[in-house]
Design a protein around this motif. Sequence first.
Motif, PDB file in Angstrom:
ATOM      1  N   TRP A  54       0.685  -1.343  -0.104  1.00  0.00           N
ATOM      2  CA  TRP A  54       0.110  -0.025   0.069  1.00  0.00           C
ATOM      3  C   TRP A  54       0.845   1.173   0.161  1.00  0.00           C
ATOM      4  O   TRP A  54       0.645   2.106   1.008  1.00  0.00           O
ATOM      5  CB  TRP A  54      -0.675  -0.123   1.064  1.00  0.00           C
ATOM      6  CG  TRP A  54      -2.054  -1.253   1.094  1.00  0.00           C
ATOM      7  CD1 TRP A  54      -3.046  -1.114   0.381  1.00  0.00           C
ATOM      8  CD2 TRP A  54      -1.751  -2.537   1.664  1.00  0.00           C
ATOM      9  NE1 TRP A  54      -3.679  -2.342   0.639  1.00  0.00           N
ATOM     10  CE2 TRP A  54      -2.873  -3.178   1.432  1.00  0.00           C
ATOM     11  CE3 TRP A  54      -0.867  -2.906   2.556  1.00  0.00           C
ATOM     12  CZ2 TRP A  54      -3.132  -4.370   1.980  1.00  0.00           C
ATOM     13  CZ3 TRP A  54      -0.819  -4.287   2.861  1.00  0.00           C
ATOM     14  CH2 TRP A  54      -2.250  -4.982   2.708  1.00  0.00           C
ATOM     15  N   ARG A  57      -0.678   4.931   0.437  1.00  0.00           N
ATOM     16  CA  ARG A  57      -1.498   5.234   1.731  1.00  0.00           C
ATOM     17  C   ARG A  57      -0.842   5.648   2.997  1.00  0.00           C
ATOM     18  O   ARG A  57       0.482   5.290   2.965  1.00  0.00           O
ATOM     19  CB  ARG A  57      -2.190   3.704   2.262  1.00  0.00           C
ATOM     20  CG  ARG A  57      -3.094   2.971   1.145  1.00  0.00           C
ATOM     21  CD  ARG A  57      -4.132   3.780   0.872  1.00  0.00           C
ATOM     22  NE  ARG A  57      -4.927   2.955  -0.359  1.00  0.00           N
ATOM     23  CZ  ARG A  57      -6.374   2.880  -0.436  1.00  0.00           C
ATOM     24  NH1 ARG A  57      -6.956   3.180   0.706  1.00  0.00           N
ATOM     25  NH2 ARG A  57      -6.591   2.156  -1.449  1.00  0.00           N
ATOM     26  N   GLU A  59       0.675   5.752   6.611  1.00  0.00           N
ATOM     27  CA  GLU A  59       1.474   4.797   7.265  1.00  0.00           C
ATOM     28  C   GLU A  59       0.317   4.000   8.309  1.00  0.00           C
ATOM     29  O   GLU A  59       0.331   2.809   8.162  1.00  0.00           O
ATOM     30  CB  GLU A  59       2.540   5.095   8.212  1.00  0.00           C
ATOM     31  CG  GLU A  59       3.144   3.927   8.950  1.00  0.00           C
ATOM     32  CD  GLU A  59       4.299   4.361   9.939  1.00  0.00           C
ATOM     33  OE1 GLU A  59       4.798   3.432  10.805  1.00  0.00           O
ATOM     34  OE2 GLU A  59       4.759   5.315   9.483  1.00  0.00           O
ATOM     35  N   GLY A  60      -0.514   4.916   9.136  1.00  0.00           N
ATOM     36  CA  GLY A  60      -1.693   3.960   9.582  1.00  0.00           C
ATOM     37  C   GLY A  60      -2.485   3.261   8.970  1.00  0.00           C
ATOM     38  O   GLY A  60      -3.084   1.927   9.345  1.00  0.00           O
ATOM     39  N   MET A  61      -2.800   3.773   7.830  1.00  0.00           N
ATOM     40  CA  MET A  61      -3.730   3.123   7.109  1.00  0.00           C
ATOM     41  C   MET A  61      -3.229   1.722   6.349  1.00  0.00           C
ATOM     42  O   MET A  61      -4.059   0.747   6.426  1.00  0.00           O
ATOM     43  CB  MET A  61      -4.440   3.996   5.887  1.00  0.00           C
ATOM     44  CG  MET A  61      -5.647   3.418   5.123  1.00  0.00           C
ATOM     45  SD  MET A  61      -6.167   4.512   3.728  1.00  0.00           S
ATOM     46  CE  MET A  61      -7.346   5.453   5.068  1.00  0.00           C
ATOM     47  N   SER A  62      -2.056   1.974   6.005  1.00  0.00           N
ATOM     48  CA  SER A  62      -1.426   0.805   5.253  1.00  0.00           C
ATOM     49  C   SER A  62      -1.148  -0.029   6.279  1.00  0.00           C
ATOM     50  O   SER A  62      -1.183  -1.501   6.048  1.00  0.00           O
ATOM     51  CB  SER A  62      -0.077   1.428   4.581  1.00  0.00           C
ATOM     52  OG  SER A  62       0.990   1.648   5.500  1.00  0.00           O
ATOM     53  N   ARG A  63      -0.651   0.212   7.363  1.00  0.00           N
ATOM     54  CA  ARG A  63      -0.596  -0.934   8.433  1.00  0.00           C
ATOM     55  C   ARG A  63      -2.013  -1.883   8.808  1.00  0.00           C
ATOM     56  O   ARG A  63      -1.950  -2.587   8.889  1.00  0.00           O
ATOM     57  CB  ARG A  63       0.113  -0.560   9.767  1.00  0.00           C
ATOM     58  CG  ARG A  63       1.683   0.001   9.357  1.00  0.00           C
ATOM     59  CD  ARG A  63       2.233   0.477  10.325  1.00  0.00           C
ATOM     60  NE  ARG A  63       2.501  -0.390  11.473  1.00  0.00           N
ATOM     61  CZ  ARG A  63       3.672  -1.272  11.834  1.00  0.00           C
ATOM     62  NH1 ARG A  63       4.448  -1.374  11.035  1.00  0.00           N
ATOM     63  NH2 ARG A  63       3.957  -1.855  12.780  1.00  0.00           N
ATOM     64  N   ALA A  64      -3.023  -0.886   8.880  1.00  0.00           N
ATOM     65  CA  ALA A  64      -4.365  -1.533   9.304  1.00  0.00           C
ATOM     66  C   ALA A  64      -4.777  -2.377   8.106  1.00  0.00           C
ATOM     67  O   ALA A  64      -5.131  -3.407   8.119  1.00  0.00           O
ATOM     68  CB  ALA A  64      -5.456  -0.366   9.493  1.00  0.00           C
ATOM     69  N   ASN A  65      -4.321  -2.059   6.888  1.00  0.00           N
ATOM     70  CA  ASN A  65      -4.721  -2.795   5.630  1.00  0.00           C
ATOM     71  C   ASN A  65      -3.733  -4.225   5.613  1.00  0.00           C
ATOM     72  O   ASN A  65      -4.412  -4.930   5.377  1.00  0.00           O
ATOM     73  CB  ASN A  65      -4.198  -2.092   4.315  1.00  0.00           C
ATOM     74  CG  ASN A  65      -5.150  -0.949   4.051  1.00  0.00           C
ATOM     75  OD1 ASN A  65      -6.580  -0.836   4.576  1.00  0.00           O
ATOM     76  ND2 ASN A  65      -4.981  -0.288   3.237  1.00  0.00           N
ATOM     77  N   GLN A  68      -5.451  -6.653   8.044  1.00  0.00           N
ATOM     78  CA  GLN A  68      -6.570  -7.296   7.518  1.00  0.00           C
ATOM     79  C   GLN A  68      -6.249  -8.445   6.401  1.00  0.00           C
ATOM     80  O   GLN A  68      -6.667  -9.367   6.663  1.00  0.00           O
ATOM     81  CB  GLN A  68      -7.644  -6.135   6.710  1.00  0.00           C
ATOM     82  CG  GLN A  68      -8.169  -5.477   7.919  1.00  0.00           C
ATOM     83  CD  GLN A  68      -9.177  -6.044   8.704  1.00  0.00           C
ATOM     84  OE1 GLN A  68      -9.947  -6.883   8.407  1.00  0.00           O
ATOM     85  NE2 GLN A  68      -9.003  -6.056  10.111  1.00  0.00           N
TER      86      GLN A  68
END
Length: 151
Positions: A54, A57, A59-65, A68
Amino acid sequence: MRLSIYLLGDFQVSVDNQSITRKFRTDKERALLAYLAIEGKRPVSREILAELLWPDRPEGMSRANLRQALLGVRNAIEDKRTNQPLLLVSDESIQINRKASYWLDVDAFSARLQFSSEHPHQALETCSTCTQQLQEAVDLFRQDFLTGLYV
């Protein structure tokens, strides 16, 4: 339980010769398992995996992705139900557990090529052992690496 991962050609995964490929929900999940399988023994940092899969995106969003996608992979391969899980997961990194029961076509392909290059023979063309190993390597090569996988 024996997990088989095929990356030479279309991405395919099976457990005890039963396909589970459709259990992977996204190409990112497939790519995550493929990348970890190729990296083998080396742990890969979560930061690198998140940036790789990712890149556009935050960093926080890519780590959440990544969390998942990792959950999706673990569910697909039923990793939590085995005595020896395939994935070794920590807060910092993820890696394939070399003690787990799995087979990777890329490793098998490379092993056959390496055997033929190291086998003592006078001429490769006349060595029946090497001819057999090379034929097995050719048989493993279904198509280009990860044909049809786009991330």
